[in-house]
Each structure stands twice: as structure tokens, then as C-alpha cells.
Write an enzyme that holds these catalytic residues in place. Structure first.
Site, PDB file in Angstrom:
ATOM      1  N   GLU A 111       0.852  -1.193   0.000  1.00 36.33           N
ATOM      2  CA  GLU A 111       0.000   0.000   0.000  1.00 36.33           C
ATOM      3  C   GLU A 111       0.880   1.232   0.000  1.00 36.33           C
ATOM      4  O   GLU A 111       2.034   1.167   0.370  1.00 36.33           O
ATOM      5  CB  GLU A 111      -0.820   0.041   1.302  1.00 36.33           C
ATOM      6  CG  GLU A 111      -1.838  -1.049   1.403  1.00 36.33           C
ATOM      7  CD  GLU A 111      -2.356  -1.218   2.827  1.00 36.33           C
ATOM      8  OE1 GLU A 111      -1.990  -0.421   3.718  1.00 36.33           O
ATOM      9  OE2 GLU A 111      -3.130  -2.158   3.038  1.00 36.33           O
ATOM     10  N   LYS A 113       2.076   4.657   1.669  1.00 38.53           N
ATOM     11  CA  LYS A 113       2.138   5.148   3.046  1.00 38.53           C
ATOM     12  C   LYS A 113       1.721   6.613   3.016  1.00 38.53           C
ATOM     13  O   LYS A 113       2.463   7.467   2.537  1.00 38.53           O
ATOM     14  CB  LYS A 113       3.553   4.990   3.599  1.00 38.53           C
ATOM     15  CG  LYS A 113       3.665   5.338   5.051  1.00 38.53           C
ATOM     16  CD  LYS A 113       4.999   4.871   5.615  1.00 38.53           C
ATOM     17  CE  LYS A 113       5.108   5.071   7.116  1.00 38.53           C
ATOM     18  NZ  LYS A 113       5.049   6.442   7.530  1.00 38.53           N
ATOM     19  N   ASP A 115       0.950  10.293   4.050  1.00 39.17           N
ATOM     20  CA  ASP A 115       1.689  11.162   4.963  1.00 39.17           C
ATOM     21  C   ASP A 115       0.729  12.126   5.656  1.00 39.17           C
ATOM     22  O   ASP A 115       0.456  13.216   5.163  1.00 39.17           O
ATOM     23  CB  ASP A 115       2.743  11.931   4.154  1.00 39.17           C
ATOM     24  CG  ASP A 115       3.802  12.522   5.054  1.00 39.17           C
ATOM     25  OD1 ASP A 115       3.799  12.223   6.263  1.00 39.17           O
ATOM     26  OD2 ASP A 115       4.650  13.282   4.542  1.00 39.17           O
ATOM     27  N   TYR A 222      -6.609   2.011   6.264  1.00 41.68           N
ATOM     28  CA  TYR A 222      -5.606   1.008   5.884  1.00 41.68           C
ATOM     29  C   TYR A 222      -5.476  -0.215   6.799  1.00 41.68           C
ATOM     30  O   TYR A 222      -4.665  -1.090   6.547  1.00 41.68           O
ATOM     31  CB  TYR A 222      -4.228   1.650   5.720  1.00 41.68           C
ATOM     32  CG  TYR A 222      -3.758   2.429   6.947  1.00 41.68           C
ATOM     33  CD1 TYR A 222      -3.531   1.810   8.166  1.00 41.68           C
ATOM     34  CD2 TYR A 222      -3.537   3.792   6.860  1.00 41.68           C
ATOM     35  CE1 TYR A 222      -3.104   2.518   9.254  1.00 41.68           C
ATOM     36  CE2 TYR A 222      -3.097   4.510   7.955  1.00 41.68           C
ATOM     37  CZ  TYR A 222      -2.881   3.864   9.148  1.00 41.68           C
ATOM     38  OH  TYR A 222      -2.470   4.574  10.231  1.00 41.68           O
ATOM     39  N   LYS A 308      10.666   3.689   3.192  1.00 38.29           N
ATOM     40  CA  LYS A 308      10.616   5.145   3.071  1.00 38.29           C
ATOM     41  C   LYS A 308      11.236   5.601   1.763  1.00 38.29           C
ATOM     42  O   LYS A 308      12.365   5.185   1.434  1.00 38.29           O
ATOM     43  CB  LYS A 308      11.367   5.797   4.245  1.00 38.29           C
ATOM     44  CG  LYS A 308      10.740   5.537   5.606  1.00 38.29           C
ATOM     45  CD  LYS A 308       9.367   6.138   5.725  1.00 38.29           C
ATOM     46  CE  LYS A 308       9.130   7.142   6.763  1.00 38.29           C
ATOM     47  NZ  LYS A 308       9.866   7.624   7.776  1.00 38.29           N
ATOM     48  N   CYS A 402      28.147  38.110  17.567  1.00 38.73           N
ATOM     49  CA  CYS A 402      26.700  37.977  17.371  1.00 38.73           C
ATOM     50  C   CYS A 402      26.197  39.028  16.377  1.00 38.73           C
ATOM     51  O   CYS A 402      26.445  40.224  16.567  1.00 38.73           O
ATOM     52  CB  CYS A 402      25.990  38.122  18.712  1.00 38.73           C
ATOM     53  SG  CYS A 402      24.195  38.096  18.545  1.00 38.73           S
ATOM     54  N   CYS A 405      23.697  41.511  18.484  1.00 34.28           N
ATOM     55  CA  CYS A 405      24.091  42.395  19.590  1.00 34.28           C
ATOM     56  C   CYS A 405      25.594  42.649  19.628  1.00 34.28           C
ATOM     57  O   CYS A 405      26.065  43.438  20.434  1.00 34.28           O
ATOM     58  CB  CYS A 405      23.622  41.815  20.926  1.00 34.28           C
ATOM     59  SG  CYS A 405      24.581  40.380  21.438  1.00 34.28           S
ATOM     60  N   CYS A 420      25.687  32.930  21.522  1.00 36.04           N
ATOM     61  CA  CYS A 420      25.870  34.314  21.928  1.00 36.04           C
ATOM     62  C   CYS A 420      25.646  34.319  23.434  1.00 36.04           C
ATOM     63  O   CYS A 420      24.565  33.965  23.900  1.00 36.04           O
ATOM     64  CB  CYS A 420      24.851  35.210  21.245  1.00 36.04           C
ATOM     65  SG  CYS A 420      24.773  36.827  22.034  1.00 36.04           S
ATOM     66  N   CYS A 426      20.536  40.469  24.407  1.00 34.31           N
ATOM     67  CA  CYS A 426      20.491  40.199  22.971  1.00 34.31           C
ATOM     68  C   CYS A 426      19.008  40.072  22.565  1.00 34.31           C
ATOM     69  O   CYS A 426      18.308  39.163  23.028  1.00 34.31           O
ATOM     70  CB  CYS A 426      21.267  38.915  22.704  1.00 34.31           C
ATOM     71  SG  CYS A 426      21.343  38.487  20.977  1.00 34.31           S
TER      72      CYS A 426
HETATM   73  S1  IVH Z   1      -0.329   0.045   8.821  1.00 32.33           S
HETATM   74  C1  IVH Z   1       0.072  -2.307  12.727  1.00 32.33           C
HETATM   75  N1  IVH Z   1      -0.641   1.209   6.498  1.00 32.33           N
HETATM   76  O1  IVH Z   1       2.471   5.008   9.115  1.00 32.33           O
HETATM   77  C2  IVH Z   1       0.097  -1.630  11.403  1.00 32.33           C
HETATM   78  N2  IVH Z   1       0.202   2.533   8.275  1.00 32.33           N
HETATM   79  O2  IVH Z   1       4.999   4.322  10.601  1.00 32.33           O
HETATM   80  C3  IVH Z   1      -0.359  -0.232  11.485  1.00 32.33           C
HETATM   81  N3  IVH Z   1       0.593   4.876   7.677  1.00 32.33           N
HETATM   82  O3  IVH Z   1       1.257   4.847  12.377  1.00 32.33           O
HETATM   83  C4  IVH Z   1       0.046   0.660  10.408  1.00 32.33           C
HETATM   84  N4  IVH Z   1      -0.082   4.732   5.583  1.00 32.33           N
HETATM   85  O4  IVH Z   1       0.095   6.419  10.736  1.00 32.33           O
HETATM   86  C5  IVH Z   1      -0.246   1.371   7.779  1.00 32.33           C
HETATM   87  N5  IVH Z   1      -1.028   2.095   4.392  1.00 32.33           N
HETATM   88  C6  IVH Z   1      -0.635   2.257   5.646  1.00 32.33           C
HETATM   89  C7  IVH Z   1      -0.200   3.502   6.148  1.00 32.33           C
HETATM   90  C8  IVH Z   1       0.226   3.591   7.470  1.00 32.33           C
HETATM   91  C9  IVH Z   1       0.386   5.543   6.523  1.00 32.33           C
HETATM   92  C10 IVH Z   1       1.169   5.483   8.890  1.00 32.33           C
HETATM   93  C11 IVH Z   1       0.417   5.186  10.158  1.00 32.33           C
HETATM   94  C12 IVH Z   1       1.387   4.487  11.054  1.00 32.33           C
HETATM   95  C13 IVH Z   1       2.694   4.915  10.502  1.00 32.33           C
HETATM   96  C14 IVH Z   1       3.733   3.862  10.795  1.00 32.33           C
END
Ligand code: IVH
Length: 688
Positions: A111, A113, A115, A222, A308, A402, A405, A420, A426
Site C-alpha cells: 500500500e 504510506k 503522509d 488502511y 521510506k 553575534c 548584539c 551568543c 540580545c
Molecule cells: S499500517 C500495525 N498502512 O504510518 C500496522 N500505516 O509508521 C499499522 N501509515 O502509524 C500501520 N499509511 O500512521 C499502515 N497504508 C498504511 C499507512 C500507514 C500511513 C502510517 C500510520 C502508522 C505509521 C507507521
């Protein structure tokens, strides 16, 4: 530095960054850098187990508890995910799973992730009954009223839904809505949000849910921790979509790590076309029964991992370097750049961190540099394109005085920053300290940064104690003040006199004293005089107070001006001692055995024990099947939690406990009224 000092320093730094991220919604470093520091600390802690600390940043999942919502215990703990950054990391993850599962076949679901901010929703018979933020993973803020305003969160489910359902997802702010919101904020003279995640997080914590309703938020679901209709995570989420949830159609099932990697490569570029930000991929073992078998470590599930994405970079030219002075006098070099487009915004400035970093980069005027955004307000310079450098360029010198000041800068041994030392005269240091003092978690005085500047320039405010002699007549003549705003300010200052001692201790800005250490010190010493008179040894015997903090306290009180500052605050009625609460007594806990774990907002652990006994209960140290309640504080021990779950012991929060014994909590006695600070969730105060 000894390993002990190194560990202490890393903990302090990580606590600070945790706080910046989770509470201020205003991180200063990227996730990658944070993870690197955390890993360093984990390694040191493993090597030196004698320095174990239950409240170490390695022991907790992070905290975003705010004082404005009631806190409730999650039915299923909300853990976070382990991170990975390379194909090798993923192969190791895959190997660990195969080792446990043997020959049994399984597939992954991949999936995006999202943000944003995680949220846990509870439904009973198809109706939304509760929405909690993650908080510290064990208990979160009840933000049900705010969640209800988010259009993608169904209030009533349809189709063939389970009667008891807990479902999790991420609240995000799509980029288009984010840009529009920021434009509106700039127009109204408000501080824009640094990125959509901070905007989502600040919005969810607004006290006024009508205001939340106007924010363009979206919930992407999710995960279902409660019982599910099928054994496939993927299929359960497809079903959840049919019950009314927003489950983005971006997931795929993958047979092996090569397919996972293909998914990652595809989204690494394609994600820019999505309407909302994503910062990686989440890889999950698809079968729920295999997930259960794989189980959890103390902090993260073994069956899932986050991958990531690398932050985007841009190349541009360095025009000049400015040197900024922080509240504690720290000098931060900032690069002025030729404007360049990076991840959707035009960048003109980037951080150079400190003298060491500048030296290491060997950065020179007119150099081409690479910059990267890591979630912080200003991006940072990560490298220099030395091949493209003008051969006659000269290395840059760090300043010696600084810029604000003129005082000669100093540099402590082993520290990367210059300071400083002119802390009392300051200007940015004085204003920074006042800003810290009025902060929501300090004295909570309703005042914007620009107003502090105005009062300072008018000569009305030379330090925070001057607030208490400020009158309505002093401010009413100033620009931008009208009857109502002048009255509100004076009222807010008066109200701050009832702020409890531990917050005052934090507000006065003794170097290295954060919210947590202020609370511990207040609980142990009860009065400011006792803290001032304590010996270095006595201070150091306090939980969480090491040499650095103890010495900083001594230094603070050795200064005449600081003592005069405290005296003026005292004379004006600011709280400098812990108010004794009348010991409640009752028999409501008769026959109940209660285990306490973690630290608490209003009371020390010893006081909690006294409260249990005063109300007829019994406090015991270990969780067993005869335990009635596990009273969960912040940083609760994972083994206690696990045992409580095994024995089916009910977990209660601090506020639930107070409700049981009929005692008011500090949340009842010091509510943060909504009209006082309508944007409290979004304040951008520089607290460190
Ligand atoms: S699963 C036990 N799926 O990422 C499993 N998390 O670093 C629970 N997040 O706290 C998390 N997209 O806030 C899951 N597709 C996704 C996600 C996701 C974003 C976030 C979530 C979690 C954090 C973990």
C-alpha cells in the site's frame, strides 16, 4: 563523552524532536535523520543495559497528547511500523518472516504510506462511536467531534458490516486544499503551515470543530485491528470500502519481494501525480492468521514494514549566508539561495545547521548546492557540487560576533553550536524567551509573536515578569489593539496566575528543563525555593535529572537577575509551589487491585498509590489474572501491557481513574478555553 553522557544527550535530543514532531507539528529534522539518531541510541542502550530508562525515546512510540481533549485507552494498542530504506532491508524482512513461517505459502499486500495523522475509529452496530488519535500508542485524544466533520469518515455504515468494528487510517490534507488554506492564512496575516501533514495534524487538534469542518481533510483507511470477515487483509479493506470507508484503490497483492520492489519503483515517481503526499510504501503479510502467528515485537508488528522514499533533491546556487540567533543564543547558519522548485514549493532559504556542518560541506559563496526537504519548515543543504565550483572561491568563515548584539560568540567543548553569551541583552534571545513563556504548554497567555515584538519595541516588555505589571492603559494606545484585544490580553495574563507550578517551572526557561523534567522536579521538591536550595547531588538524585540539568539549575539560580525575575513573578502571584489537593477518600475501589505503569500528568506515581489506597483500593506491582485494572500512564511498560492483554485485565487512563474516584483532573480545573486561543493546535512557538 562517556557512553552514559552520550545516551543522555541522545535521549534529550530525541525527546525534543519527538515533541517537535508530535506535539508542535513542526519537525526540525527529517525522519531519516531521526531514525539514525534513534538507531544510535538503541545500539548504545543494548551495549549498556545498566542505563535502562523506561522513558527513553526508544521505549515509546511517540506522543501527541494535547491537554485539550480527554484521553482514552485504545482497545487495541496503536503501534508504529519499522522502517526500511533499501532492497536489502526488505530482503532481511522477508527472510525473518520465512524463517518463522517455514514452507507455508503467503503473499504480501503493498500500500501507499499516506503522509498525515493516524486515527482510530470505533463503530458499534454501524455507528461511529469514538475517534482517537494515536497519542502514545496506548491512549490517545478523543477527537470524535472533529472526526465527524471529515466527509470521508462515514457516520453510519452500510452493507454487511461487522457489529463491532475498529478501523484505522490516515487523515491527510490533499495538496490543492493545503495550498488554498495557506494562501488564505497568509492573506489573514497568519503563519502558513510548513506542509500538508502539519496542516492535517494542526487541524485535527483544533478545539472548534466547526473550524475543522472547513479544513479540507480526507481519511484514507488502511487497517482493521478488530475481528475481520475474511482472512485476507486486502479483501477486508475492499469490503470496508463497501461499508462506506475511503480506501484508496492503490494497493496491490505481491507474491514476493521482487514484485514488492517493482511496486516501490512504480510509485517512487508516480506518487507525485497523486493528490496527497505519501512518504513511502507499507508492505504487509496479507493473511490475518499468519499476521497473528508472526505477532509483534514491543513496538512494531513483525508482519509489516514501511519502506521510506528518498527525499526529493534540487540543485541551486548559494548567494549568501545569514546567521540566526535562537532563544538560548544558539547561532544557526542559513543559506540564501537562488530560488528553485522543490517538491511543489519554491525554495529560497535552507539550513546549514551549525559550524561543523558548514565546515564539513566546505560550502562557499556561489557554489552549486543540493537541497532536500525533510518535513521541516526550511529545507537543508545536503551536499555541494564541488566539480562545478569556481576555482578561485575561498572557504567561508563562521562569524565570531553575534549579528544581533555584537557580543563575542563562544563555543562549548564537544558542542557543534556557537552561542551568543549575552542572554540578557540580545534582542532575539529576550523575545524568544518571552515567546516560550507564553506558550500553550507553559503559561498559555494568548499572544502572537508579532505582539511580543511590538510590546518589546515599545519598551513595555523586557522580560516575561513585565507581563504582570502591564495594564490595559499601557496597551490600548498601541497599534492593532482595540478594547476587546487589550482586555483579552490582560485577562489572559491574570488567568496565567493559576497555571500549576510544574508548567511555571517549564515556562521560566531554565536551560535543558523540558516539560517532563519540570514535572518531575515539581513533584519531588514542591516549591521553587526547595529547588533553588537543593544541592547538586539532591538534584541529580531526581528521576530523569542528570548532571547537565542539575548544573543548569544551579547556574540559573546563581544569577542575581534570574532571582529578581523569579521574585517579581512571585510577588505578582504566579504559582511557585505545588497546590496540595485535598486527599479524597472513599471506598469506591474496595476489593480492587490496581497496577500502575508509566508517568502521569497530575500526580507522581507515589501520589497515585496514595490515591488508590485512600479510596479503598490496593496497589500491587505486577499484573496477574487477579488484577482489576492496569492504570496506564505515558510510557507504560510493554511487558505490563502484554500481560494485561493476556489476562484480559481492563486498562484505564489517568482521566478514567479520576472519574472513578470522583476527583477533578487538571483538565477540569484548567480548561484551555476555546475563545482564548482559537488556533492553539497550530501555534508555531520556538520552544527550544
Ligand atoms: S499500517 C500495525 N498502512 O504510518 C500496522 N500505516 O509508521 C499499522 N501509515 O502509524 C500501520 N499509511 O500512521 C499502515 N497504508 C498504511 C499507512 C500507514 C500511513 C502510517 C500510520 C502508522 C505509521 C507507521
Amino acid at each position: 563523552m562517556t557512553p552514559k553522557e552520550q545516551i543522555t544527550e541522545l535521549r534529550t535530543v530525541l525527546h525534543k524532536h519527538n515533541y517537535n514532531y508530535y506535539v508542535k507539528h513542526n519537525p526540525e529534522i527529517s525522519d531519516f535523520e531521526f531514525d539514525k539518531l534513534l538507531k544510535q541510541l538503541q545500539d548504545l542502550e543494548q551495549q549498556y543495559p545498566e542505563y535502562y530508562d523506561p522513558n527513553s525515546p526508544t521505549q515509546r512510540v511517540g506522543s501527541d497528547l494535547s491537554s485539550d481533549f480527554t484521553q482514552e485507552v485504545h482497545e487495541y494498542p496503536m503501534l508504529s511500523l519499522a522502517n526500511s530504506y533499501s532492497k536489502e532491508d526488505l530482503q532481511e524482512f522477508d527472510a525473518r518472516i520465512r524463517k518463522i513461517l517455514g514452507d507455508r505459502p503467503f503473499i504480501y499486500t503493498c500500500e501507499l504510506k499516506y503522509d498525515g495523522v493516524s486515527i482510530s475509529l470505533q463503530y458499534k452496530n454501524g455507528k461511529l462511536t469514538r475517534a482517537l488519535t494515536r497519542g502514545n500508542g496506548i491512549q490517545g485524544d478523543n477527537i470524535t467531534n472533529n472526526a465527524k466533520t471529515i466527509k470521508t469518515i462515514p457516520l453510519q455504515l452500510h452493507g454487511n458490516f461487522p457489529n463491532e468494528l475498529e478501523i484505522r487510517g490516515e487523515v491527510v490534507m490533499p495538496r490543492a486544499g493545503f495550498n488554498a488554506l495557506n494562501e488564505e492564512r497568509i492573506e489573514q496575516g497568519e503563519q502558513p503551515f510548513a506542509n500538508p501533514r502539519n496542516a492535517a495534524s494542526g487541524s485535527l487538534k483544533l478545539l472548534n470543530s466547526r473550524e475543522v469542518a472547513r479544513r479540507p481533510l480526507q481519511a484514507n483507511m488502511y487497517y482493521i485491528p478488530s475481528e475481520t470477515p475474511t482472512d485476507s487483509h486486502f479483501e477486508n479493506l475492499e469490503l470496508a470500502r463497501s461499508w462506506g470507508f475511503n480506501v484508496p484503490e492503490l494497493s496491490e497483492q505481491c507474491k514476493n519481494i521482487d514484485e514488492v520492489y517493482a511496486f516501490i519503483n512504480k510509485w517512487d515517481t508516480k506518487r507525485k501525480d497523486l493528490p496527497f503526499d505519501t512518504d513511502g510504501i507499507v508492505i504487509k503479510v496479507d493473511s490475518i492468521s499468519l499476521q497473528e502467528e508472526l505477532g509483534m515485537t514491543a513496538k512494531t508488528p513483525r508482519w509489516a514494514i514501511a519502506f521510506k522514499f528518498k527525499a526529493e533533491q534540487a540543485r541551486t546556487r548559494l548567494i549568501s549566508v545569514d546567521f540566526q540567533v535562537g532563544r538560548q543564543g544558539t547561532i544557526t547558519p542559513v543559506a540564501n539561495l537562488e530560488p528553485v522548485l522543490l517538491a511543489g514549493t519554491i525554495i529560497k532559504r535552507a539550513s546549514l545547521y551549525n559550524a561543523d556542518q558548514m565546515k564539513e560541506l566546505d560550502i562557499r559563496i556561489n557554489d552549486y548546492v543540493f537541497i532536500e526537504k525533510g518535513g521541516e519548515i526550511i529545507p537543508k543543504v545536503v551536499s555541494v557540487d564541488t566539480a562545478a565550483r569556481d576555482e578561485h572561491s575561498k572557504p567561508l568563515q563562521f562569524i565570531t560576533h553575534c549579528p544581533e548584539c555584537g557580543a563575542e560568540l563562544i563555543r562549548m567543548e564537544d558542542e557543534a553550536n556557537y552561542y551568543c553569551p549575552n542572554s540578557k541583552h540580545c534582542p532575539p534571545q529576550i523575545k524568544g524567551k518571552i515567546e516560550h513563556f507564553v506558550g500553550r504548554e507553559a503559561m498559555n497567555i494568548a499572544l502572537a509573536g508579532a505582539t511580543i515584538e511590538q510590546l518589546y519595541n515599545a519598551g513595555l516588555l523586557n522580560n516575561a515578569a513585565d507581563f504582570y505589571t502591564l495594564t490595559y492603559n499601557d496597551v490600548i494606545h498601541l497599534d492593532r489593539f482595540a478594547e476587546k484585544s487589550a482586555k483579552n490580553l490582560i485577562d489572559s495574563i491574570q488567568e496565567s496566575k493559576s497555571v500549576p507550578f510544574h508548567r511555571v517551572l517549564y515556562a521560566i526557561g531554565i536551560r535543558h528543563i523540558g516539560k517532563a523534567s519540570a514535572k518531575v522536579l515539581a513533584n519531588k521538591f514542591h516549591t521553587i525555593d526547595a529547588i533553588q536550595n537543593a544541592s547538586l547531588e539532591e538534584l541529580q538524585e531526581t528521576e530523569d535529572v542528570g548532571e547537565i540539568i542539575a548544573e543548569s539549575i544551579k547556574q540559573f539560580f546563581a544569577d542575581d537577575d534570574n532571582r529578581a525575575f523569579i521574585q517579581k513573578l512571585k510577588d505578582n502571584g504566579v504559582q511557585f509551589e505545588v497546590k496540595e489537593k485535598a486527599a479524597a477518600s472513599s471506598t469506591v475501589l474496595e476489593g480492587k487491585t490496581i497496577v500502575i505503569s508509566g508517568t502521569f500528568r497530575d500526580h507522581s506515581r507515589d501520589e497515585m498509590k496514595d490515591l488508590i489506597e485512600a479510596n479503598g483500593g490496593k496497589n500491587v506491582s505486577g499484573v496477574s489474572k487477579s488484577t482489576t485494572y492496569l492504570l496506564a500512564g505515558e510510557g507504560i511498560g510493554p511487558s505490563k501491557l502484554e500481560k494485561a492483554q493476556t489476562f484480559g485485565v481492563q486498562i484505564i487512563s489517568e482521566d478514567e481513574f479520576y472519574a472513578m474516584i470522583g476527583q477533578q483532573s487538571s483538565e477540569d480545573t484548567h480548561p484551555t478555553s476555546e475563545n482564548k486561543k482559537p488556533t492553539s493546535g497550530e501555534q508555531q512557538l520556538s520552544l527550544f
